[in-house]
Design a protein around this motif. Structure first.
Motif, PDB file in Angstrom:
ATOM      1  N   GLY A   1      38.717  46.766  34.404  1.00  0.00           N
ATOM      2  CA  GLY A   1      38.305  46.187  33.129  1.00  0.00           C
ATOM      3  C   GLY A   1      37.066  46.888  32.598  1.00  0.00           C
ATOM      4  O   GLY A   1      36.256  47.413  33.370  1.00  0.00           O
TER       5      GLY A   1
ATOM      6  N   ALA B   1      41.930  45.559  30.506  1.00  0.00           N
ATOM      7  CA  ALA B   1      41.183  44.778  29.513  1.00  0.00           C
ATOM      8  C   ALA B   1      39.981  45.569  29.035  1.00  0.00           C
ATOM      9  O   ALA B   1      39.299  46.223  29.832  1.00  0.00           O
TER      10      ALA B   1
ATOM     11  N   GLU C   1      36.688  44.571  26.562  1.00  0.00           N
ATOM     12  CA  GLU C   1      36.023  43.497  25.820  1.00  0.00           C
ATOM     13  C   GLU C   1      34.718  44.014  25.223  1.00  0.00           C
ATOM     14  O   GLU C   1      34.124  44.974  25.724  1.00  0.00           O
TER      15      GLU C   1
ATOM     16  N   THR D   1      33.566  38.019  31.014  1.00  0.00           N
ATOM     17  CA  THR D   1      33.815  38.375  32.416  1.00  0.00           C
ATOM     18  C   THR D   1      34.671  37.312  33.092  1.00  0.00           C
ATOM     19  O   THR D   1      35.637  37.625  33.807  1.00  0.00           O
TER      20      THR D   1
ATOM     21  N   MET E   1      38.161  37.675  31.865  1.00  0.00           N
ATOM     22  CA  MET E   1      38.801  38.855  32.431  1.00  0.00           C
ATOM     23  C   MET E   1      39.271  38.580  33.861  1.00  0.00           C
ATOM     24  O   MET E   1      40.397  38.924  34.244  1.00  0.00           O
TER      25      MET E   1
END
Length: 326
Positions: free
Chosen positions: A164, A196, A198, A211, A214
């Protein structure tokens, strides 16, 4: 006192002993006398260890070169309109030069061109702006820094992993370049999936929430990279709270005290550090050169490096890791 915090404090003391200045000696002809000229430094936000260290370097140079430095920033990095207003104020107040760390690559371009129209030299620092009128860029090679983070992440998680990315403000040139460098490197490994991406808007609380989201949506996540100081703190603290530290590898950016504590505690495995003191110092130096009509380099790369438990106490790393910001 915990062992980890004790080691960080020892490192801080070592830094005090070792700190003698982060920049090379300056050309003597730039140490002007007489009435000081004005330089406005407009950065992304008015708090945080990184920006405090940039300011410290800039203030050292301002004193050396006899310029009056005004440090300006909105409260939040996502306040792009606020940064544009600060630029307009500097133009109206007829600053002799402006140093800009643009929160948005495209949206700050027009006001940057306007400053140049009024014969105010603009130095781009830390994060670039989409204007051909800037005199130089001073800062990290952010694409390369993203690649360094990716290389370490792949080494930690392997070539079959799920990753991520916690970026900060979409449209910020340095964030975009770090993400691009990271993505280009991991694309070499078909088994590495970025599941992911973000954007926390450089807000610690939002970074914590994203977080958690995720980790909940991807329980098999192997690693997260956080691409600036604020994202790093929020992501690291939430991973610690949820007990994910160590199981999910974390690569961060910058070296605030909280990140260094998380490194000692095994929540952070490595952090990519920049040289904010030199960014501030050299931006002022080149602004003075531009005001003098001297040639300035097109780009000044102030370098980045990966710091982990193995090298954080090396003497050559102390000045960058533990600057005087308090």
């Amino acid at each position: 006192m915990s062992l980890s915090k004790g080691i960080v404090r020892i490192a801080l003391l070592l830094a005090v002993v070792l700190f003698t200045g982060s920049c090379s000696s300056s050309p003597p002809n730039l140490r002007a006398s007489g009435k000081p000229r004005t330089i406005d430094m407009i950065v992304k936000m008015n708090h945080g260890d990184y920006w405090n260290t940039v300011k410290m370097g800039a203030e050292v140079a301002a004193k050396e070169f006899n310029v009056k430095l005004t440090f300006k920033a909105p409260d939040n990095e996502s306040d792009i309109d606020g940064q544009i207003r600060l630029m307009d104020q500097s133009i109206q107040n007829k600053a002799d030069a402006i140093i800009l760390s643009a929160s948005d690559y495209m949206k700050l371009a027009q006001v940057t061109d306007r400053a140049a129209y009024y014969k105010i030299p603009v130095i781009s620092m830390d994060s670039e702006v989409a204007s051909a009128r800037v005199k130089t860029f001073v800062g990290t090679n952010n694409y390369e820094a993203g690649q360094k983070a990716a290389e370490r992440m792949v080494a930690l998680t392997g070539t079959n992993s799920r990753i991520g990315v916690m970026n900060f403000v979409q449209g910020s040139k340095n964030g975009d370049e770090r993400e691009e460098g990271f993505m280009d490197y991991v694309a070499r490994f078909p088994g590495v999936q970025v599941v992911a991406v973000e954007y926390c808007q450089s807000n610690e609380q939002l970074a914590r929430e994203l977080t958690r989201k995720m980790l909940n949506e991807h329980p098999d996540l192997n690693g997260i990279v956080a691409l600036n100081e604020v994202a790093s703190i929020g992501t690291g603290e939430e991973m610690q709270k949820l007990g994910a530290g160590g199981r999910v590898k974390l690569i961060t950016f910058d070296s605030p005290a909280k990140v260094m504590e998380l490194l000692q505690e095994g929540i952070v495995q490595a952090t990519v550090i920049q040289n904010p003191f030199n960014n501030g110092y050299l931006a002022v130096q080149h602004a003075v050169e531009a005001m003098e009509g001297l040639d300035v380099p097109e780009r000044v790369d102030t370098k980045s490096k990966i710091i982990d438990l193995d090298n954080m106490l090396w003497p050559e790393n102390q000045k960058q890791l533990f600057p005087f910001v308090r």
